[in-house]
Design a protein around this motif. Structure first.
Motif, PDB file in Angstrom:
ATOM      1  N   PRO A  37      -0.581 -37.830  -2.296  1.00 31.38           N
ATOM      2  CA  PRO A  37       0.615 -37.700  -1.461  1.00 31.38           C
ATOM      3  C   PRO A  37       1.907 -37.923  -2.213  1.00 31.38           C
ATOM      4  CG  PRO A  37      -0.506 -39.767  -1.018  1.00 31.38           C
ATOM      5  CD  PRO A  37      -1.414 -38.979  -1.914  1.00 31.38           C
ATOM      6  N   ASP A  38       1.860 -38.581  -3.371  1.00 32.61           N
ATOM      7  CA  ASP A  38       3.101 -38.821  -4.096  1.00 32.61           C
ATOM      8  C   ASP A  38       3.800 -37.519  -4.457  1.00 32.61           C
ATOM      9  OD1 ASP A  38       2.603 -41.488  -3.949  1.00 32.61           O
ATOM     10  OD2 ASP A  38       1.492 -41.567  -5.830  1.00 32.61           O
ATOM     11  N   ASP A  39       3.027 -36.492  -4.838  1.00 36.34           N
ATOM     12  CA  ASP A  39       3.632 -35.206  -5.183  1.00 36.34           C
ATOM     13  C   ASP A  39       4.312 -34.578  -3.982  1.00 36.34           C
ATOM     14  OD1 ASP A  39       2.765 -35.448  -7.770  1.00 36.34           O
ATOM     15  OD2 ASP A  39       0.907 -34.315  -7.451  1.00 36.34           O
ATOM     16  N   GLU A  40       3.699 -34.764  -2.808  1.00 38.22           N
ATOM     17  CA  GLU A  40       4.286 -34.203  -1.601  1.00 38.22           C
ATOM     18  C   GLU A  40       5.599 -34.902  -1.268  1.00 38.22           C
ATOM     19  OE1 GLU A  40       1.268 -34.560   1.339  1.00 38.22           O
ATOM     20  OE2 GLU A  40      -0.241 -33.653   0.042  1.00 38.22           O
ATOM     21  N   ILE A  41       5.612 -36.208  -1.527  1.00 39.36           N
ATOM     22  CA  ILE A  41       6.833 -36.964  -1.269  1.00 39.36           C
ATOM     23  C   ILE A  41       7.961 -36.455  -2.158  1.00 39.36           C
ATOM     24  CG2 ILE A  41       7.842 -39.280  -1.310  1.00 39.36           C
ATOM     25  CD1 ILE A  41       4.901 -40.283  -0.935  1.00 39.36           C
ATOM     26  N   ILE A  42       7.613 -36.142  -3.396  1.00 40.22           N
ATOM     27  CA  ILE A  42       8.613 -35.587  -4.313  1.00 40.22           C
ATOM     28  C   ILE A  42       9.170 -34.281  -3.761  1.00 40.22           C
ATOM     29  CG2 ILE A  42       8.948 -34.620  -6.617  1.00 40.22           C
ATOM     30  CD1 ILE A  42       6.887 -36.614  -7.635  1.00 40.22           C
ATOM     31  N   LEU A  43       8.282 -33.449  -3.175  1.00 41.83           N
ATOM     32  CA  LEU A  43       8.724 -32.191  -2.572  1.00 41.83           C
ATOM     33  C   LEU A  43       9.737 -32.446  -1.477  1.00 41.83           C
ATOM     34  CD1 LEU A  43       8.594 -29.179  -1.842  1.00 41.83           C
ATOM     35  CD2 LEU A  43       6.543 -29.683  -0.495  1.00 41.83           C
ATOM     36  N   MET A  44       9.401 -33.388  -0.593  1.00 47.84           N
ATOM     37  CA  MET A  44      10.290 -33.683   0.523  1.00 47.84           C
ATOM     38  C   MET A  44      11.627 -34.243   0.037  1.00 47.84           C
ATOM     39  SD  MET A  44       9.273 -36.013   3.780  1.00 47.84           S
ATOM     40  CE  MET A  44      10.377 -36.220   5.178  1.00 47.84           C
ATOM     41  N   ASP A  45      11.538 -35.157  -0.958  1.00 48.71           N
ATOM     42  CA  ASP A  45      12.757 -35.766  -1.473  1.00 48.71           C
ATOM     43  C   ASP A  45      13.615 -34.739  -2.204  1.00 48.71           C
ATOM     44  OD1 ASP A  45      14.274 -38.334  -2.157  1.00 48.71           O
ATOM     45  OD2 ASP A  45      13.933 -37.444  -4.137  1.00 48.71           O
ATOM     46  N   TRP A  46      12.953 -33.843  -2.916  1.00 47.72           N
ATOM     47  CA  TRP A  46      13.688 -32.821  -3.667  1.00 47.72           C
ATOM     48  C   TRP A  46      14.479 -31.910  -2.732  1.00 47.72           C
ATOM     49  CZ3 TRP A  46      11.975 -27.442  -4.287  1.00 47.72           C
ATOM     50  CH2 TRP A  46      12.814 -26.701  -5.133  1.00 47.72           C
ATOM     51  N   VAL A  47      13.836 -31.462  -1.624  1.00 46.76           N
ATOM     52  CA  VAL A  47      14.532 -30.623  -0.643  1.00 46.76           C
ATOM     53  C   VAL A  47      15.684 -31.386  -0.021  1.00 46.76           C
ATOM     54  CG1 VAL A  47      14.296 -29.351   1.526  1.00 46.76           C
ATOM     55  CG2 VAL A  47      12.466 -29.259  -0.166  1.00 46.76           C
ATOM     56  N   GLN A  48      15.476 -32.694   0.243  1.00 45.88           N
ATOM     57  CA  GLN A  48      16.542 -33.523   0.806  1.00 45.88           C
ATOM     58  C   GLN A  48      17.744 -33.579  -0.139  1.00 45.88           C
ATOM     59  OE1 GLN A  48      17.003 -35.040   3.647  1.00 45.88           O
ATOM     60  NE2 GLN A  48      18.822 -36.239   3.131  1.00 45.88           N
ATOM     61  N   ARG A  49      17.487 -33.769  -1.441  1.00 45.75           N
ATOM     62  CA  ARG A  49      18.585 -33.857  -2.405  1.00 45.75           C
ATOM     63  C   ARG A  49      19.297 -32.515  -2.572  1.00 45.75           C
ATOM     64  NH1 ARG A  49      16.615 -34.766  -7.209  1.00 45.75           N
ATOM     65  NH2 ARG A  49      14.415 -34.999  -6.708  1.00 45.75           N
ATOM     66  N   CYS A  50      18.513 -31.417  -2.513  1.00 46.42           N
ATOM     67  CA  CYS A  50      19.149 -30.090  -2.582  1.00 46.42           C
ATOM     68  C   CYS A  50      20.056 -29.855  -1.380  1.00 46.42           C
ATOM     69  CB  CYS A  50      18.077 -29.000  -2.650  1.00 46.42           C
ATOM     70  SG  CYS A  50      17.184 -28.918  -4.214  1.00 46.42           S
ATOM     71  N   TYR A  51      19.605 -30.307  -0.211  1.00 46.19           N
ATOM     72  CA  TYR A  51      20.389 -30.146   1.015  1.00 46.19           C
ATOM     73  C   TYR A  51      21.687 -30.948   0.926  1.00 46.19           C
ATOM     74  CZ  TYR A  51      21.861 -31.278   5.777  1.00 46.19           C
ATOM     75  OH  TYR A  51      22.602 -31.502   6.910  1.00 46.19           O
ATOM     76  N   GLU A  52      21.585 -32.231   0.489  1.00 47.64           N
ATOM     77  CA  GLU A  52      22.757 -33.086   0.428  1.00 47.64           C
ATOM     78  C   GLU A  52      23.753 -32.600  -0.618  1.00 47.64           C
ATOM     79  OE1 GLU A  52      21.054 -36.875  -0.347  1.00 47.64           O
ATOM     80  OE2 GLU A  52      20.545 -37.276   1.752  1.00 47.64           O
ATOM     81  N   ALA A  53      23.244 -31.954  -1.673  1.00 45.41           N
ATOM     82  CA  ALA A  53      24.126 -31.476  -2.735  1.00 45.41           C
ATOM     83  C   ALA A  53      24.649 -30.069  -2.466  1.00 45.41           C
ATOM     84  CB  ALA A  53      23.378 -31.506  -4.074  1.00 45.41           C
ATOM     85  N   GLY A  54      24.230 -29.474  -1.335  1.00 43.54           N
ATOM     86  CA  GLY A  54      24.668 -28.120  -1.035  1.00 43.54           C
ATOM     87  C   GLY A  54      24.042 -27.084  -1.954  1.00 43.54           C
ATOM     88  N   GLU A  55      22.822 -27.366  -2.443  1.00 42.50           N
ATOM     89  CA  GLU A  55      22.158 -26.480  -3.394  1.00 42.50           C
ATOM     90  C   GLU A  55      20.813 -26.005  -2.863  1.00 42.50           C
ATOM     91  OE1 GLU A  55      21.943 -28.910  -6.860  1.00 42.50           O
ATOM     92  OE2 GLU A  55      24.012 -28.495  -7.467  1.00 42.50           O
ATOM     93  N   LEU A  56      20.745 -25.635  -1.573  1.00 42.43           N
ATOM     94  CA  LEU A  56      19.479 -25.186  -0.979  1.00 42.43           C
ATOM     95  C   LEU A  56      18.973 -23.892  -1.585  1.00 42.43           C
ATOM     96  CD1 LEU A  56      19.786 -25.962   2.851  1.00 42.43           C
ATOM     97  CD2 LEU A  56      18.218 -26.971   1.192  1.00 42.43           C
ATOM     98  N   LYS A  57      19.833 -23.166  -2.296  1.00 46.14           N
ATOM     99  CA  LYS A  57      19.386 -21.942  -2.946  1.00 46.14           C
ATOM    100  C   LYS A  57      18.246 -22.222  -3.917  1.00 46.14           C
ATOM    101  CE  LYS A  57      19.596 -17.632  -4.304  1.00 46.14           C
ATOM    102  NZ  LYS A  57      19.049 -16.536  -3.462  1.00 46.14           N
ATOM    103  N   LYS A  58      18.226 -23.461  -4.484  1.00 50.72           N
ATOM    104  CA  LYS A  58      17.148 -23.828  -5.396  1.00 50.72           C
ATOM    105  C   LYS A  58      15.781 -23.798  -4.718  1.00 50.72           C
ATOM    106  CE  LYS A  58      19.778 -26.885  -8.487  1.00 50.72           C
ATOM    107  NZ  LYS A  58      19.845 -28.259  -9.039  1.00 50.72           N
ATOM    108  N   VAL A  59      15.756 -24.055  -3.404  1.00 49.28           N
ATOM    109  CA  VAL A  59      14.484 -24.146  -2.678  1.00 49.28           C
ATOM    110  C   VAL A  59      13.763 -22.807  -2.656  1.00 49.28           C
ATOM    111  CG1 VAL A  59      13.443 -24.643  -0.425  1.00 49.28           C
ATOM    112  CG2 VAL A  59      15.338 -26.037  -1.264  1.00 49.28           C
ATOM    113  N   VAL A  60      14.512 -21.708  -2.576  1.00 46.67           N
ATOM    114  CA  VAL A  60      13.886 -20.397  -2.447  1.00 46.67           C
ATOM    115  C   VAL A  60      13.937 -19.586  -3.731  1.00 46.67           C
ATOM    116  CG1 VAL A  60      14.274 -20.234   0.026  1.00 46.67           C
ATOM    117  CG2 VAL A  60      16.060 -19.473  -1.529  1.00 46.67           C
ATOM    118  N   GLY A  61      14.486 -20.145  -4.783  1.00 51.41           N
ATOM    119  CA  GLY A  61      14.476 -19.458  -6.066  1.00 51.41           C
ATOM    120  C   GLY A  61      15.269 -18.167  -6.031  1.00 51.41           C
ATOM    121  N   GLU A  62      14.604 -17.063  -6.449  1.00 53.49           N
ATOM    122  CA  GLU A  62      15.267 -15.764  -6.557  1.00 53.49           C
ATOM    123  C   GLU A  62      15.265 -14.969  -5.252  1.00 53.49           C
ATOM    124  OE1 GLU A  62      16.905 -14.936  -9.223  1.00 53.49           O
ATOM    125  OE2 GLU A  62      16.308 -16.828 -10.159  1.00 53.49           O
ATOM    126  N   ALA A  63      14.594 -15.466  -4.228  1.00 54.79           N
ATOM    127  CA  ALA A  63      14.486 -14.716  -2.964  1.00 54.79           C
ATOM    128  C   ALA A  63      15.861 -14.529  -2.323  1.00 54.79           C
ATOM    129  CB  ALA A  63      13.547 -15.436  -1.988  1.00 54.79           C
TER     130      ALA A  63
END
Length: 447
Positions: free
Chosen positions: A367-393
């Motif tokens: 589960p630690d890896d999953e937590i990293i996923l959740m935390d990473w999306v949270q940090r992208c959201y707070e930094a206004g960088e959600l584009k990182k979540v979907v890559g090139e899409a």
């Protein structure tokens, strides 16, 4: 070939061995008969003369009866009958020379007149009785002009006006028939159903949702009841409740995972089986029908509006849910270890990207890896960088942000903070504004 239209084949002794009048298909001409136990079949369409959806049977009991062609000759399936009062064996449907359409026995005694007759019959005025594509027997008159023109009109019809929807099978399974005007009917789908073929509404309807989640606790919040006035389907129920009120009938269907439609009449609630058959709407019908509709049936509209980003962020939301339900106990125990990993992790862990790209292969044993996923999306959201979540899409970033915000609301540890299913749908559809969510539990924002 006789002037009547009868084509005959004679033997060497000049006896008739075969004649078209002895084997009618969908039409009777003047002097032709439909004998005992003989059947007229409607055509499949105006352009296809093969056997269609309806049959007109001259029964052995002397009654002329119309049925759907695929049904048994049972009383519950007929939709029109001559209702002959003087029933007798060996009765035939006869088309007399004066255009009279009537039932007569083998001695010539008239059992019942369907039309009055006594109309002029000559070389320029012709008549035919046809069991039409829509399952209705009609008498036609054809006037031939001197220049080859042809004027046709209906002199008599077995079923008229609003009663045309009484033809069982006029509309396909899971649909219902309603009158558009005096001459036309419409096949309609009840709420929660779509046409099998939008170009051929008479082919019927199919459910546009799956109720597989109905058995989950609290799943009733996913459904609502829509009401159809003066609408009924064939009585083929798996349960009958009586005496009950309208409200109790509606609630009984909503809380029953096997119920899609309930019909209410005279303090009685009927729960028919699927598929629904022979549905019709008529102002004279006192039955009220309750149809269960899944609230997420708006998903088609949402999907068209959002596009690929809904699918991508949906995976992220699923990942969040798995984290909460599969790992919540473990998170408390490993809080310190997790905090250390967050501090040493990079902005974009290399193994996270694979999970986002629709693999859904989350390893619940780690589960630690999953937590990293959740935390990473949270940090992208707070930094206004959600584009990182979907890559090139190519996605609509505004819609993506809304979906992620909804996801964070759905994984709050305080259950009172989580939105209901109805609120989620309204937020996804844009009906209500999605407020900024508090940070998820144990996120980097809390450290």
């Amino acid at each position: 070939m006789h002037d009547s239209g009868n084509f005959l084949l004679y033997g060497s002794d000049m006896e008739v061995v075969w004649a078209t009048f002895q084997f009618p298909t969908n039409t009777l001409l003047v002097t032709q008969e439909l004998g005992p136990d003989k059947i007229l079949y409607s055509s499949k369409s105006d352009d296809d003369d093969s056997a269609g959806n309806f049959k007109l049977w001259m029964q052995g009991d002397g009654n002329l009866v119309a049925y759907p062609s695929k049904s048994l000759q049972m009383a519950k399936y007929f939709y029109w009958a001559s209702h002959s009062t003087n029933r007798a064996p060996d009765v035939s449907l006869t088309f007399a020379a004066d255009s009279r359409l009537y039932l007569a026995n083998s001695t010539g005694f008239t059992v019942r007149n369907l039309t009055e007759g006594r109309l002029p019959v000559n070389k320029t005025t012709l008549y035919r009785a046809t069991f039409d594509v829509d399952g209705v027997l009609r008498l036609y008159q054809h006037q031939m002009g001197t220049n080859g023109s042809l004027n046709s009109n209906v002199l008599w019809s077995a079923i008229n006006g609003e009663d045309r929807c009484s033809v069982k099978g006029a509309c396909g399974l899971n649909s219902y028939c309603a009158n558009k005007d005096a001459d036309n009917i419409a096949c309609l789908c009840p709420p929660g159903f779509d046409f099998v073929d939008p170009n051929q509404p008479d082919k019927g309807c199919k459910l546009n949702f799956s109720n597989s989640d109905c058995f989950l606790k609290g799943a009733n919040d996913n459904y609502m009841i829509s009401t159809l006035e003066n609408t009924v389907w064939e009585r083929d129920e798996y349960e009958v409740l009586t005496p009950v009120s309208e409200e109790a009938c509606s609630k009984a269907c909503l809380e029953d995972c096997y119920c899609v439609v309930a019909m209410f009449r005279d303090q009685t609630c009927f729960k028919p089986k699927l598929p629904l058959r022979y549905g019709l709407k008529n102002s004279s019908i006192p039955t009220k029908s309750f149809v269960k509709v899944r609230l997420t049936s708006t998903k088609n509209v949402i999907t068209k509006k959002i596009g690929k980003e809904l699918l991508i962020t949906g995976v992220v939301l699923i990942a969040f849910s798995l984290v909460i339900f599969a790992s919540s106990g473990y998170l408390i125990y490993t809080h310190q270890i997790w905090s250390l990993k967050v501090m040493t992790s990079q902005d974009r862990p290399p193994d996270v990207l694979g999970d986002i790209n629709l693999t859904k292969n989350l390893d619940l044993s780690a589960p630690d890896d999953e937590i990293i996923l959740m935390d990473w999306v949270q940090r992208c959201y707070e930094a206004g960088e959600l584009k990182k979540v979907v890559g090139e899409a190519e996605v609509n970033l505004e819609e993506l942000e809304k979906m992620v915000k909804i996801g964070f609301w759905c994984v709050q540890t305080e259950t009172d903070l989580r939105p209901t299913m109805k609120q989620v749908i309204l937020m996804m559809d844009g009906t209500i504004v999605t407020p900024p969510p508090p940070p998820p539990p144990n996120s980097s924002a809390n450290n």
